[in-house]
Design an enzyme around this catalytic site. Structure first.
Site, short mmCIF file in Angstrom:
data_model
loop_
_atom_site.label_atom_id
_atom_site.label_comp_id
_atom_site.label_asym_id
_atom_site.label_seq_id
_atom_site.Cartn_x
_atom_site.Cartn_y
_atom_site.Cartn_z
CE1 TYR A 30 48.85 30.78 38.82
CE2 TYR A 30 47.65 30.60 36.75
CZ TYR A 30 47.67 30.55 38.13
OH TYR A 30 46.53 30.27 38.83
CE LYS A 90 47.69 26.97 41.56
NZ LYS A 90 47.45 27.30 43.00
CB THR A 117 44.58 27.29 37.65
OG1 THR A 117 44.22 27.74 36.35
CG2 THR A 117 46.04 26.87 37.59
CG ASP A 118 41.04 26.41 33.52
OD1 ASP A 118 41.88 27.25 33.87
OD2 ASP A 118 40.06 26.69 32.79
CD GLU A 119 45.60 30.15 33.53
OE1 GLU A 119 46.76 30.43 33.18
OE2 GLU A 119 44.81 31.01 33.98
P1 NAD Z 1 45.28 36.46 44.30
O1 NAD Z 1 46.52 36.76 43.54
O2 NAD Z 1 44.15 37.43 44.28
O3 NAD Z 1 45.63 36.23 45.85
C1 NAD Z 1 46.71 35.44 46.26
C2 NAD Z 1 46.85 35.62 47.75
O4 NAD Z 1 47.98 34.81 48.18
C3 NAD Z 1 47.18 37.06 48.17
O5 NAD Z 1 46.40 37.42 49.30
C4 NAD Z 1 48.66 37.02 48.51
O6 NAD Z 1 49.03 37.98 49.50
C5 NAD Z 1 48.81 35.59 49.03
N1 NAD Z 1 50.20 35.10 48.89
C6 NAD Z 1 50.98 35.18 47.78
N2 NAD Z 1 52.19 34.65 48.05
C7 NAD Z 1 52.16 34.21 49.32
C8 NAD Z 1 53.11 33.58 50.18
N3 NAD Z 1 54.34 33.29 49.74
N4 NAD Z 1 52.74 33.25 51.44
C9 NAD Z 1 51.49 33.54 51.89
N5 NAD Z 1 50.57 34.18 51.15
C10 NAD Z 1 50.90 34.51 49.88
O7 NAD Z 1 44.84 35.01 43.81
P2 NAD Z 1 43.39 34.42 43.49
O8 NAD Z 1 43.00 34.84 42.13
O9 NAD Z 1 42.50 34.67 44.62
O10 NAD Z 1 43.73 32.86 43.42
C11 NAD Z 1 43.73 32.06 44.58
C12 NAD Z 1 44.06 30.63 44.22
O11 NAD Z 1 43.10 30.13 43.27
C13 NAD Z 1 45.43 30.47 43.56
O12 NAD Z 1 46.01 29.29 44.05
C14 NAD Z 1 45.11 30.35 42.08
O13 NAD Z 1 46.09 29.59 41.41
C15 NAD Z 1 43.77 29.65 42.12
N6 NAD Z 1 42.90 29.94 40.97
C16 NAD Z 1 42.64 31.23 40.59
C17 NAD Z 1 41.79 31.46 39.52
C18 NAD Z 1 41.45 32.87 39.08
O14 NAD Z 1 40.78 33.04 38.05
N7 NAD Z 1 41.82 33.90 39.81
C19 NAD Z 1 41.21 30.38 38.84
C20 NAD Z 1 41.49 29.09 39.27
C21 NAD Z 1 42.33 28.88 40.33
P1 TYD Z 2 43.77 37.21 32.74
O1 TYD Z 2 42.66 37.90 33.44
O2 TYD Z 2 45.17 37.67 32.95
O3 TYD Z 2 43.63 35.65 33.10
P2 TYD Z 2 44.40 34.34 32.45
O4 TYD Z 2 45.55 34.80 31.66
O5 TYD Z 2 44.80 33.60 33.67
O6 TYD Z 2 43.35 33.65 31.63
O7 TYD Z 2 43.49 37.26 31.18
C1 TYD Z 2 42.27 36.79 30.63
C2 TYD Z 2 42.37 36.90 29.13
O8 TYD Z 2 42.43 38.29 28.77
C3 TYD Z 2 43.64 36.27 28.55
O9 TYD Z 2 43.34 35.66 27.31
C4 TYD Z 2 44.57 37.45 28.36
C5 TYD Z 2 43.62 38.59 28.04
N1 TYD Z 2 44.09 39.94 28.48
C6 TYD Z 2 44.10 41.01 27.57
O10 TYD Z 2 43.73 40.86 26.39
N2 TYD Z 2 44.54 42.21 28.02
C7 TYD Z 2 44.96 42.43 29.30
O11 TYD Z 2 45.38 43.56 29.64
C8 TYD Z 2 44.92 41.34 30.22
C9 TYD Z 2 45.37 41.51 31.64
C10 TYD Z 2 44.46 40.10 29.78
#
Ligand code: NAD
Ligand code: TYD
Length: 357
Positions: A163, A167, A138-140
């Site tokens: 988080y 990461k 992630t970019d975080e």
């Molecule tokens: P998500 O939370 O929707 O899904 C995570 C998946 O991992 C789930 O299916 C869960 O069952 C599985 N999982 C969790 N713990 C596990 C374990 N111990 N063993 C096996 N499986 C396990 O996540 P997402 O949003 O699809 O993100 C996927 C990846 O992309 C992550 O690594 C996240 O850091 C990265 N990412 C997400 C975003 C975003 O905006 N969602 C952005 C950038 C990077």
């Molecule tokens: P989120 O979807 O949790 O992603 P991330 O924290 O990884 O960026 O949140 C996106 C933005 O929205 C973040 O600035 C937090 C804000 N947010 C709210 O204002 N209310 C909410 O209930 C949630 C879940 C997020």
């Protein structure tokens, strides 16, 4: 055609399910193994359309269990890993950081150890494929920006939430295994994703669900935090390109050049929802409620994805307005999916996060 045995972790989650679907359909000569623990965020219904495909196998397991991870690498001899499994929600990481260390840090190191073992012993003899461990991040990890500048691949790491700290740690381990053991790795760091099948704890699906339920839309702080949003299928396309053409040992930033202040995004979402639900303009906006800010809330994320665009010729293909409409329509057409994932444990989570906030 080159045969590959690819382990995709976290394939039952949001982004993982899009990556699994893309690889299963686009590369019938690859064998895709989806390893997922099926936590609250994992849902096999996300993959119903491809679960019978001959090149697809689901493995239920926990990446934090090293013996299990070694055993599946021994059994299946994967020659590539695309690692997405993680605990992913910042608010949950504030409540329970250790779960993030276990999955994101320990789980990643278990996978690295198993890949290192297999790829330096049995697979070494077979020269048909070059193994690769692709870590999706992630970019975080770069921390928080003020109003100017962008994250590049050389921005120093400065994670601020449990988080992002977990990461960042996993990214460091992946690079350390490349440097120390010459493990062939790739890393990408992506901005906020949105789209079909996202669990309704994240901003966009949570707010869609709340509008449908006529519940308040809890905007943290003043709603001035900025995120850079990318449609999930564009992220999956980027993962495909980086996996096949990325330079081993390198990092690629992935982003949509699409920054939105939370409150502006929420207003746009409300407008689309009003339109789709045939409600009077402004109805959904009336649900906006400003609530106590998230602890340590990162102000702004913004990605410079020029390396990926110029070196690997990737571009986002869907505009934000278009992607948001596709997303809203999907949730409206899949309210059974939404009802199922928001029953049970979700209710307790919601109460804990939002009651008395
Ligand atoms: P998500 O939370 O929707 O899904 C995570 C998946 O991992 C789930 O299916 C869960 O069952 C599985 N999982 C969790 N713990 C596990 C374990 N111990 N063993 C096996 N499986 C396990 O996540 P997402 O949003 O699809 O993100 C996927 C990846 O992309 C992550 O690594 C996240 O850091 C990265 N990412 C997400 C975003 C975003 O905006 N969602 C952005 C950038 C990077
Ligand atoms: P989120 O979807 O949790 O992603 P991330 O924290 O990884 O960026 O949140 C996106 C933005 O929205 C973040 O600035 C937090 C804000 N947010 C709210 O204002 N209310 C909410 O209930 C949630 C879940 C997020």
């Amino acid at each position: 055609m080159l045969q590959r045995k690819i382990l995709i972790t976290g394939g039952a989650g949001f982004i993982g399910s899009h990556v699994v679907r893309l690889f299963v359909n686009k590369y019938p000569h690859y064998t895709i193994f989806n390893l997922d623990k099926l936590t609250y965020a994992g849902n096999l219904k996300n993959l119903q359309d491809i679960e019978q495909a001959p090149n697809y196998t689901f493995l239920k397991g926990d990446i934090a269990e090293s013996a299990y991870i070694f055993s599946i690498f021994e059994q299946y001899q994967f020659d590539a890993v695309i690692h997405l499994a993680a605990e992913t929600h910042v608010d949950r990481s504030i409540e329970n950081p250790l779960a993030f260390v276990e999955t994101n840090v320990l789980g990643t190191v278990n996978l690295l150890n198993a890949a290192k073992k297999i790829w330096t012993t049995s697979l070494k003899q077979s020269d048909a494929v070059t193994p690769v461990f692709y870590h999706v991040s992630t970019d975080e990890v770069y921390g928080s920006l003020d109003s100017g500048g962008f994250f590049t691949e050389t921005t120093p790491y400065a994670p601020q939430s449990p988080y992002s700290a977990s990461k960042a740690s996993s990214d460091h381990f992946v690079r350390a295994y490349h440097n120390t053991y010459k493990l062939p790795v790739l890393i990408s760091n992506c901005s906020n994703n949105y789209g079909q099948h996202q669990f309704p704890e994240k901003l966009i699906p949570l707010f869609i669900n709340n509008i449908l339920q006529n519940k308040p839309l809890p905007v943290y702080g003043k709603g001035e935090n900025v995120r850079d949003w990318l449609y999930v299928k564009d992220h999956a396309r980027a993962i495909d390109v980086i996996f096949h053409y990325g330079n081993v040992g390198e990092t690629y930033n992935v982003g949509g050049q699409n920054e939105w202040k939370n409150i502006d995004l929420v207003r746009l979402l409300c407008k689309i929802m009003d339109n789709r639900l045939g409600k009077i303009a402004g109805s959904s906006e009336r649900l906006i409620t400003y609530v106590t800010d998230r602890a340590g809330h990162d102000l702004r994320y913004a990605i410079d994805a020029q390396k990926l665009m110029h070196h690997l010729d990737w571009q986002p293909s869907v505009s934000f307005e278009e992607g948001l409409e596709i997303t809203v329509d999907w949730y409206l057409q899949n309210q059974t999916w939404l009802a199922e994932v928001t029953s049970g444990a979700y209710q307790q989570y919601y109460k804990q996060q939002y009651e008395n906030r």
